[in-house]
Design a protein around this motif. Structure first.
Motif, PDB file in Angstrom:
ATOM      1  N   ALA A   1       0.389  -1.526   0.282  1.00 53.15           N
ATOM      2  CA  ALA A   1      -0.366  -0.175   0.155  1.00 53.15           C
ATOM      3  C   ALA A   1       1.349   0.941  -0.165  1.00 53.15           C
ATOM      4  O   ALA A   1       0.453   2.274  -0.633  1.00 53.15           O
ATOM      5  CB  ALA A   1      -1.078  -0.253   1.237  1.00 53.15           C
ATOM      6  N   GLY A   2       1.756   1.151   0.837  1.00 55.31           N
ATOM      7  CA  GLY A   2       2.375   2.266   1.132  1.00 55.31           C
ATOM      8  C   GLY A   2       4.077   2.481  -0.414  1.00 55.31           C
ATOM      9  O   GLY A   2       5.009   3.533  -0.448  1.00 55.31           O
ATOM     10  N   GLY A   3       3.948   1.214  -1.379  1.00 55.49           N
ATOM     11  CA  GLY A   3       4.439   1.809  -3.029  1.00 55.49           C
ATOM     12  C   GLY A   3       5.786   1.136  -2.449  1.00 55.49           C
ATOM     13  O   GLY A   3       6.794   1.645  -3.828  1.00 55.49           O
ATOM     14  N   VAL A   4       6.245   0.298  -1.973  1.00 54.18           N
ATOM     15  CA  VAL A   4       7.566  -1.214  -1.695  1.00 54.18           C
ATOM     16  C   VAL A   4       6.722  -1.984  -2.838  1.00 54.18           C
ATOM     17  O   VAL A   4       5.968  -3.076  -1.512  1.00 54.18           O
ATOM     18  CB  VAL A   4       7.416  -1.250  -0.503  1.00 54.18           C
ATOM     19  N   PRO A   5       7.446  -2.099  -3.753  1.00 58.62           N
ATOM     20  CA  PRO A   5       6.118  -3.532  -4.533  1.00 58.62           C
ATOM     21  C   PRO A   5       6.923  -5.157  -3.449  1.00 58.62           C
ATOM     22  O   PRO A   5       8.098  -5.309  -4.430  1.00 58.62           O
ATOM     23  CB  PRO A   5       6.351  -3.075  -6.174  1.00 58.62           C
ATOM     24  N   VAL A   6       6.826  -5.667  -2.983  1.00 56.71           N
ATOM     25  CA  VAL A   6       7.640  -6.516  -2.196  1.00 56.71           C
ATOM     26  C   VAL A   6       7.527  -8.085  -3.092  1.00 56.71           C
ATOM     27  O   VAL A   6       6.221  -7.572  -3.472  1.00 56.71           O
ATOM     28  CB  VAL A   6       7.829  -6.685  -0.500  1.00 56.71           C
TER      29      VAL A   6
END
Length: 589
Positions: free
Chosen positions: A335-340
């Motif tokens: 959701a925060g923009g870190v594509p893990v």
């Protein structure tokens, strides 16, 4: 009496151009199988390099060179690691455009559905950085999502480099996906089903065979380096009593609800999206570090914790943190923009939910819950199936990871109940589809466009044509017809004027009309009685679905097929009409 000469069989020399033409057809299985082998070897190699990078990164600060051993670090150090990780990720991604920030399996599905499987190089490079830093930096992240993106992009590169038709790029992307899953878990069958169920969203024989070969080769490359054992060991388990079934259903309901909540959280609430990117990264790092201070098990992929809970007891508080906290931290990263990567954390959290439910059931209802250890394995498969809305892939992963067919019956029940719960009660369409739908994208194509995307333009186009200027004399007209073309492509004066197409039969008819020829010393092909079609260009590598879209957008009924023979030199290779595309679809249905 002389000896008669026996004609020798001279095989045709391999030709890349002929190979491309063969791939254009939907029945090009031998050629696609060859590409599947190449894609599997390349993806398996990429996956091995990715895992070696994780191990190399762990050399610097984790004892034992194990990128999963965060428990061995001091609380302050492991709590600070996520802040360092998000800082490094933020510095890398901050100056780049938003389109370069798309990574992972969702990005692969988007490129497959809307860009013919072509994968941008910048996103691929970013995936290496984010994938490695997020795992060894202590975020709640998996390696499977990065592996699939890296493998699919590398496989697509084969097709782009050889300028293969776009329909073969689609298959190459599926091959990279299957080989990525296969090499990561040592589960080739689950890799195949995952590629077809989650990424391709279709099942065809022509698609299955190369994908199977790719998954096999990916597994073999991984076996050569890491051995043939699964990603984690699972003890032999079985369902001892049918009395367990009601509790299994209840466990699957809980897993399904958590999976639906995870998908909703990962979409990102508008309030989260409005927060500046740097502040979002700081929040992710602080929350992960705070939990890791007391519970380092939430960091990294978590396969060490998964193996521990499958093979022995684990404290209830740790199980609860893994069941809820790890899932929430992974969703918060997305959701925060870190594509893990999300598949590994899903499996760990699902197993923790199952272990908690098995522990509760074994304590409160010992006469009903007779096999509490079984619930962790079922929870793992149920979480994967529910969150991804991929029941077949989850069941086959369960079978290959456990190598135990005795638990398939309760596994099927758990997966189906969890999938239905997430889909009906939580309105969950699946993690990757939900993220794409949020962007206004709908990768589930209509049956017509799905069928047309499997075939490239060269399989249907009419190649028998000649180019001609608009005005010609009688001798030139007769010479044009000597090769018995089907179409005449009329090149009009002026660079901005598109060519026209006319059936050669119309010109042949007037050449037999002496009265008409007597009136026309020069033949203006636009004055010849007959139908002429305005043409728009389409590339030789395009699929029939791309050609059909071009026809609809231009409002025309025919296209000329062009390809580049040398820099700045384009050649018209054929004509393709709307009628030919529609006839092909009706014939193949």
């Amino acid at each position: 009496m002389g000896l008669s000469r026996v004609p020798r069989f001279i095989p045709r020399r391999p030709s890349l151009e002929r190979f491309r033409r063969q791939l254009a057809s939907v029945d090009a299985m031998p050629q696609l199988c060859l590409l599947g082998i190449l894609a599997g070897i390349l993806t398996g190699t990429v996956m091995v390099v990715f895992r070696l990078l994780l191990e190399f990164g762990a050399l610097f600060f984790i004892p034992g060179d194990n990128p999963e051993a965060f428990e061995t670090l001091s609380p302050a150090f492991r709590a600070a690691l996520p802040l360092v990780a998000v800082t490094l990720i933020g510095i890398w991604l901050w100056p780049q455009p938003s389109r370069a920030l798309k990574m992972g399996i969702g990005h692969v599905i988007e490129r497959l559905a809307y860009h013919q499987g072509k994968m941008p190089l910048r996103n691929w490079i970013n995936q290496w950085w984010v994938g490695v830093i997020s795992v060894i930096g202590g975020l709640s992240a998996g390696r499977e999502g990065p592996a699939i993106h890296l493998g699919s992009a590398a496989s697509s590169w084969i097709g782009s480099r050889l300028r293969l038709p776009h329909n073969s790029l689609r298959v190459l992307v599926a091959c990279g996906t299957a080989a990525g899953i296969s090499a990561s878990f040592n589960t080739p069958i689950a890799g195949v089903i995952f590629a077809m169920e989650v990424v391709m969203m279709e099942y065809t024989i022509a698609g299955f065979l190369p994908v199977i070969l790719a998954a096999t080769m990916g597994a073999l490359v991984s076996w050569a380096v890491y051995g043939a054992e699964p990603a984690f060991s699972v003890p032999p388990l079985q369902l001892n009593s049918l009395l367990d079934l009601p509790w299994i259903v209840l466990t699957a309901l809980v897993v399904g609800m958590l999976a639906g909540g995870f998908v909703r959280l990962s979409r990102g609430h508008p309030a989260i999206v409005r927060i500046p990117f740097a502040l979002r990264l700081a929040i992710i790092g602080l929350l992960t570090g705070a939990v890791a201070w007391w519970y380092p098990q939430v960091q990294g992929i978590g396969y060490d914790s998964l193996e521990q809970m499958l093979n022995g007891p684990m404290a209830l508080d740790v199980l609860l943190v893994l069941a809820v906290g790890k899932l929430a931290l992974t969703g918060l990263c997305m959701a925060g923009g870190v594509p893990v990567g999300v598949i590994g954390p899903m499996l760990v959290s699902g197993a923790a939910v199952g272990a908690v439910m098995g522990m509760i059931g074994g304590t409160l209802l010992p006469s009903v819950v007779t096999t509490p250890d079984l619930y962790a394995v079922l929870g793992m498969a149920a979480m994967m199936g529910a969150a991804l809305q991929a029941p077949l892939a989850a069941l086959l992963a369960l079978l290959e990871l456990t190598r135990n067919s005795a638990i398939m019956l309760p596994g099927m029940l758990a997966v189906v109940v969890a999938v239905l719960t997430a889909r009906q009660l939580c309105r969950c369409q699946g993690f990757f589809l939900s993220s794409l739908n949020q962007q206004g994208l709908h990768p589930l194509q209509q049956p017509l466009m799905q069928a047309l995307s499997r075939v490239a333009v060269p399989a249907v186009m009419e190649r028998n044509l000649v180019r001609t200027p608009r005005v010609i004399d009688h001798d030139r007209a007769k010479a044009l017809l000597d090769s018995k073309p089907t179409w005449l492509v009329i090149i009009q004066e002026g660079k901005d004027k598109p060519p026209l197409a006319m059936k050669a039969a119309h010109l042949a008819r007037v050449l037999h009309d002496d009265a008409w020829l007597a009136e026309h010393e020069q033949i203006d092909l636009e004055e010849v009685p007959g139908q002429r079609l305005d043409l728009a260009p389409v590339h030789l590598e395009a699929t029939l679905s791309e050609a059909y879209d071009t026809l609809n957008e231009s409002g025309l009924d025919a296209l000329y097929v062009e390809h580049t023979t040398a820099p700045m030199i384009r050649k018209i290779s054929g004509i393709i009409t709307r009628e030919a595309i529609e006839n092909y679809y009706r014939r193949k249905r």
